[in-house]
Design an enzyme around this catalytic site. Structure first.
Site, PDB file in Angstrom:
ATOM      1  N   ASP A 394       0.828  -1.205   0.000  1.00 17.09           N
ATOM      2  CA  ASP A 394       0.000   0.000   0.000  1.00 17.09           C
ATOM      3  C   ASP A 394       0.867   1.262   0.000  1.00 17.09           C
ATOM      4  O   ASP A 394       0.620   2.201  -0.752  1.00 17.09           O
ATOM      5  CB  ASP A 394      -0.919  -0.011   1.223  1.00 17.09           C
ATOM      6  CG  ASP A 394      -2.361   0.290   0.848  1.00 17.09           C
ATOM      7  OD1 ASP A 394      -2.664   0.313  -0.362  1.00 17.09           O
ATOM      8  OD2 ASP A 394      -3.190   0.511   1.748  1.00 17.09           O
ATOM      9  N   ASP A 447      -8.846  -3.055   1.662  1.00 17.01           N
ATOM     10  CA  ASP A 447      -8.733  -2.468   2.999  1.00 17.01           C
ATOM     11  C   ASP A 447      -9.766  -3.044   3.963  1.00 17.01           C
ATOM     12  O   ASP A 447      -9.722  -2.767   5.164  1.00 17.01           O
ATOM     13  CB  ASP A 447      -8.888  -0.947   2.914  1.00 17.01           C
ATOM     14  CG  ASP A 447      -7.807  -0.324   2.050  1.00 17.01           C
ATOM     15  OD1 ASP A 447      -6.672  -0.838   2.084  1.00 17.01           O
ATOM     16  OD2 ASP A 447      -8.099   0.645   1.326  1.00 17.01           O
TER      17      ASP A 447
END
Length: 550
Positions: A394, A447
């Site tokens: 990420d 997420d």
């Protein structure tokens, strides 16, 4: 024996294959709020006397030949007079083309008009001074790219007494206005910058959706694991060890435990898919993603509906018919499937409508819950490797990728640049209803999915160890996840709406809490390797060994 991701694909069949590959696609997307155009830095943007305005988004409402027309979004400069915040205080002013277009030399005289100029080779402040000297009341500078850049001053500049407003517009807006003016139309506009609320209800509902999705998926996963355990013990009790061994060998449970190698390869594959999305992002490629999302959404919605309806129509849910390619399918699944297919097709057709986000969220949540029920983390070691790799992934694709690609790859993909679409479909999104700038608050599937795998493992462990809510790991993992997501919101607002890698905040909260609790309770070694409580077995029954918790 641990199973690889490819084992899972082989066991689940074609629909399951789509779910697994969508899981890879979904982890390629960030969490960010989208409202208007993205504003990026040109420099460190220092504040000096005469150049100390806050950067604000500016609404540019236009009228063409007296008729209200398009509204564009620009960004105000560090220098010049501040932009008014109330629409009623903004004057409607005629727009004119600068001559010369870049306004690097004094343009022709105008009488209080707003000048539309190109971004040329001279400084922004030089353009503004030249426009002010010609009698302009404001200056609109057209950028050479789609994005907006913050207009700043050089630290060595001294003559910064600029008394007109300066606003930058993206390239497409500038081209549109310039075309109208060259065609002889009369164009006038208003410039104002309404204040954005500190917290929008969309962020609250998105937080509830993310937390609620993991909550539902975790309980479903734990219930399935408990039913499988009961069936396991029943087979042992009845002396059907051979049937049990055969079921385990053929993968009859339809559930797969990720191993360490699969966790690493998962993130590598997600990076590959992200680059693929970035390089091939186009109309046809987004259409392909929409088709894949619909197929996965249909199976996810169908699986969730069948599980719920089976509570009332148990007999129909347990009666099966053999269907080519799909194998044994329950009558309840056959009854629900047409509705799910029609729902997904209608969403795909009307997905550009303002309310289409509702259908996208329903399909997305059903898909996430189904994947979390199918794919499982067997122990804390695999969960730590998976989340650790995702954490680095990420950060790399949101921040570090700018050094190689000159833009954030993940944010470009999430925004849907190079297409007419409002981003790729593997997102949960809610419109910012009370934000005058509009836009959406969004969160990528990854997420929710990746932390959800660890949190679902926590609840399965708690139930297997017969821990109460406070003495287990699930409650504190959920609190940690919710807190990490909340901190992401705070960071998002502090960063003026720039996309934030949610896992940067969620992983330390969630994984850190789990590891700290396991260490404190003396169960870390067992959680790390076995992933299930020690059992004391008699001839007829097994039960978890008692453990002490502080």
């Amino acid at each position: 024996m641990e199973q690889s991701t490819m084992d899972l694909v082989q066991r689940r069949g074609a629909p399951g294959t789509v779910l697994i590959w969508l899981l890879l696609f979904s982890s390629a997307l960030p969490w960010l709020a989208m409202a208007g155009d993205t504003v990026q830095d040109d420099d460190t943007a220092p504040k000096i006397p005469g150049c100390a305005n806050n950067f604000v988004l500016v609404k540019v409402q236009t009228w063409v030949d007296g008729q209200e027309d398009a509204e564009f979004v620009g960004v105000g400069a560090r220098f010049g007079v501040p932009i008014v915040s109330k629409e009623k205080h903004a004057n409607r002013t005629k727009l004119s083309l600068a001559d010369p277009p870049d306004c690097c030399t004094p343009p022709s005289k105008v009488a209080g008009d707003v000048l539309l100029v190109h971004r040329g080779s001279c400084k922004f402040t030089e353009k503004a001074r030249a426009a002010e000297a010609s009698g302009a009341s404001a200056i609109l500078i057209v950028n050479h790219r789609k994005e907006l850049y913050k207009m700043i001053c050089d630290q060595n500049e001294t003559d910064l007494n600029i008394n007109i407003a300066a606003v930058m517009l993206p390239k497409d807006a500038g081209i549109s206005l310039e075309k109208l003016l060259k065609e002889g139309h009369s164009v006038s506009l208003q410039l104002y910058s309404p204040e954005r609320p500190a917290v929008d209800t969309a962020e609250v509902f998105l937080w509830l959706m993310a937390v609620g999705t993991i909550l539902c998926a975790s309980y479903w996963s734990a219930c399935s694991a408990r039913e499988a355990s009961i069936e396991h013990e029943k087979l042992l009790k009845d002396g059907h060890e051979a049937a049990l061994v055969n079921a385990q060998a053929t993968g009859g449970s339809g559930v797969v435990d990720i191993n360490t190698l699969s966790a690493i390869l998962f993130v590598v594959a997600a990076s590959f898919f992200l680059i693929l999305l970035y390089k091939l992002m186009s109309y046809w490629f987004v259409e392909l993603l929409v088709v894949l999302f619909c197929i996965g959404g249909v199976e996810g919605l169908q699986t969730c509906l069948v599980a719920l309806l089976s509570l009332w129509f148990k007999h129909t849910g347990e009666s099966f018919v053999k269907v080519p390619f799909f194998g044994a399918v329950s009558y309840l699944t056959l009854a629900v499937s047409p509705f799910c297919i029609v729902f997904a097709v209608l969403w795909a057709i009307y997905r550009r409508l303002s309310f289409a986000w509702i259908g996208q969220d329903i399909l997305g949540i059903a898909l996430i819950i189904t994947v979390l029920q199918i794919v499982r983390v067997p122990n804390l070691k695999v969960g730590s490797v998976l989340l650790g790799c995702a954490f680095l992934y990420d950060i790399f694709w949101v921040f570090v990728s700018k050094w190689w690609f000159h833009e954030s790859v993940m944010i470009v993909v999430a925004r849907g640049d190079k297409t007419d679409e409002d981003g790729v479909p593997m997102l949960l999104k809610i419109p910012r209803m009370f934000d005058p700038w509009g836009g959406y608050s969004i969160i990528g599937f990854g997420d929710i999915l990746l932390p959800g795998l660890l949190i679902a493992f926590a609840l399965r462990y708690d139930w297997a160890a017969k821990k109460n809510l406070r003495g287990g790991y699930f409650l504190w993992s959920m609190v940690a996840y919710g807190s990490g997501l909340l901190v992401t919101y705070v960071a998002l607002n502090l960063m003026d709406g720039h996309g934030q890698p949610a896992l940067l905040y969620i992983v330390p909260f969630t994984l850190g809490t789990f590891l700290a609790l396991g260490r404190k309770r003396g169960e870390l070694k067992n959680l790390w390797t076995r992933g299930e409580p020690h059992r004391v077995c008699t001839h007829m029954h097994c039960h978890p060994q008692a453990t002490t918790t502080e």
